[in-house]
Every structure is written in structure tokens, then in C-alpha cells.
Design a protein around this motif. Structure first.
Motif, mmCIF file in Angstrom:
data_model
loop_
_atom_site.group_PDB
_atom_site.id
_atom_site.type_symbol
_atom_site.label_atom_id
_atom_site.label_comp_id
_atom_site.label_asym_id
_atom_site.label_seq_id
_atom_site.Cartn_x
_atom_site.Cartn_y
_atom_site.Cartn_z
ATOM 1 N N GLU A 41 0.826 -1.208 0.000
ATOM 2 C CA GLU A 41 0.000 0.000 0.000
ATOM 3 C C GLU A 41 0.866 1.266 0.000
ATOM 4 O OE1 GLU A 41 -3.675 1.539 2.758
ATOM 5 O OE2 GLU A 41 -1.978 0.576 3.760
ATOM 6 N N GLU A 42 1.947 1.262 0.762
ATOM 7 C CA GLU A 42 2.773 2.450 0.924
ATOM 8 C C GLU A 42 3.849 2.603 -0.148
ATOM 9 O OE1 GLU A 42 4.312 2.070 4.874
ATOM 10 O OE2 GLU A 42 2.317 2.167 5.768
ATOM 11 N N GLU A 43 4.355 1.484 -0.658
ATOM 12 C CA GLU A 43 5.498 1.534 -1.561
ATOM 13 C C GLU A 43 5.181 1.187 -3.018
ATOM 14 O OE1 GLU A 43 8.480 2.618 -0.481
ATOM 15 O OE2 GLU A 43 7.727 2.786 1.569
ATOM 16 N N THR A 46 0.457 3.192 -4.807
ATOM 17 C CA THR A 46 0.208 4.328 -3.918
ATOM 18 C C THR A 46 -1.021 5.155 -4.270
ATOM 19 O OG1 THR A 46 1.711 5.677 -5.229
ATOM 20 C CG2 THR A 46 2.649 4.546 -3.310
ATOM 21 N N ASP A 47 -1.581 4.982 -5.460
ATOM 22 C CA ASP A 47 -2.797 5.739 -5.782
ATOM 23 C C ASP A 47 -3.636 4.987 -6.805
ATOM 24 O OD1 ASP A 47 -1.260 6.079 -8.041
ATOM 25 O OD2 ASP A 47 -1.325 8.253 -8.050
ATOM 26 N N SER A 51 -5.079 0.869 -5.476
ATOM 27 C CA SER A 51 -4.585 1.300 -4.171
ATOM 28 C C SER A 51 -5.716 1.312 -3.143
ATOM 29 C CB SER A 51 -3.960 2.690 -4.277
ATOM 30 O OG SER A 51 -3.600 3.170 -3.005
ATOM 31 N N THR A 55 -6.043 -1.046 0.187
ATOM 32 C CA THR A 55 -6.307 -0.459 1.509
ATOM 33 C C THR A 55 -7.536 -1.097 2.142
ATOM 34 O OG1 THR A 55 -5.313 1.642 0.858
ATOM 35 C CG2 THR A 55 -6.803 1.685 2.748
#
Length: 94
Positions: A41-43, A46-47, A51, A55
């Protein structure tokens, strides 16, 4: 009820402990899985729609992990209560 029924307290207790151990191991694996999803999710993603889906999925896994811990505790409690209830019901034998 069968008059020859024998409840093995040690066996019932070992089943509860086995469930507790398996639940603990599964909890560790679920926590690792959540960490992997958080890293994705973070790396990695991301969008965008994917994404958001990652999440949402991670949050669902986290809720499941919380329930897993609760279920494991309940299983262990049930085995302990079962032994206590049987001993209480058969108190006249001791």
C-alpha cells in the motif's frame, strides 16, 4: 447419556491448548500478512483504484485478525469450562 462415557480431562485440556497454539501461530502469520499489505500500500501501489482496493482489503484482514484472536481465546475458554461443567455435574461421584 451413555453410562460408560468417560471424559479425559487431560485430552480436553490439550485440545484447548492446541487451539490456543494454532491460533497464536495464525495470528503471527496474519500480522506478517498485514505488514506485507501495508508495504504494498505504501510503496508499490500508492494511488488509484487498485490502491483503494488494497487499503480496503488490508483493513478487512486486520478486522479478521482481531476476530481470530477473540475466537482463539473463546475456544480455550470453552474447553476449560467444559471440564469444569462436567466435574460439577459429576460431583456426586467424587
Amino acid at each position: 447419556m451413555d453410562a460408560n462415557l468417560i471424559i479425559d480431562d487431560d485430552y480436553v485440556q490439550s485440545v484447548g491448548e492446541s487451539c490456543d497454539y494454532a491460533g497464536s501461530r495464525l495470528q503471527v502469520m496474519m500480522n506478517q500478512y498485514v505488514e506485507i499489505l501495508a508495504e504494498i500500500e505504501e510503496e508499490a501501489i500508492t494511488d488509484g483504484g487498485v490502491s483503494k482496493a488494497v487499503t480496503a482489503y488490508k483493513e478487512s484482514v486486520m478486522l479478521l485478525a482481531e476476530k481470530l484472536s477473540e475466537i482463539t481465546r473463546n475456544l480455550k475458554d470453552v474447553t476449560e469450562c467444559f471440564i469444569w461443567d462436567i466435574n460439577e455435574a459429576d460431583d456426586y461421584l467424587f
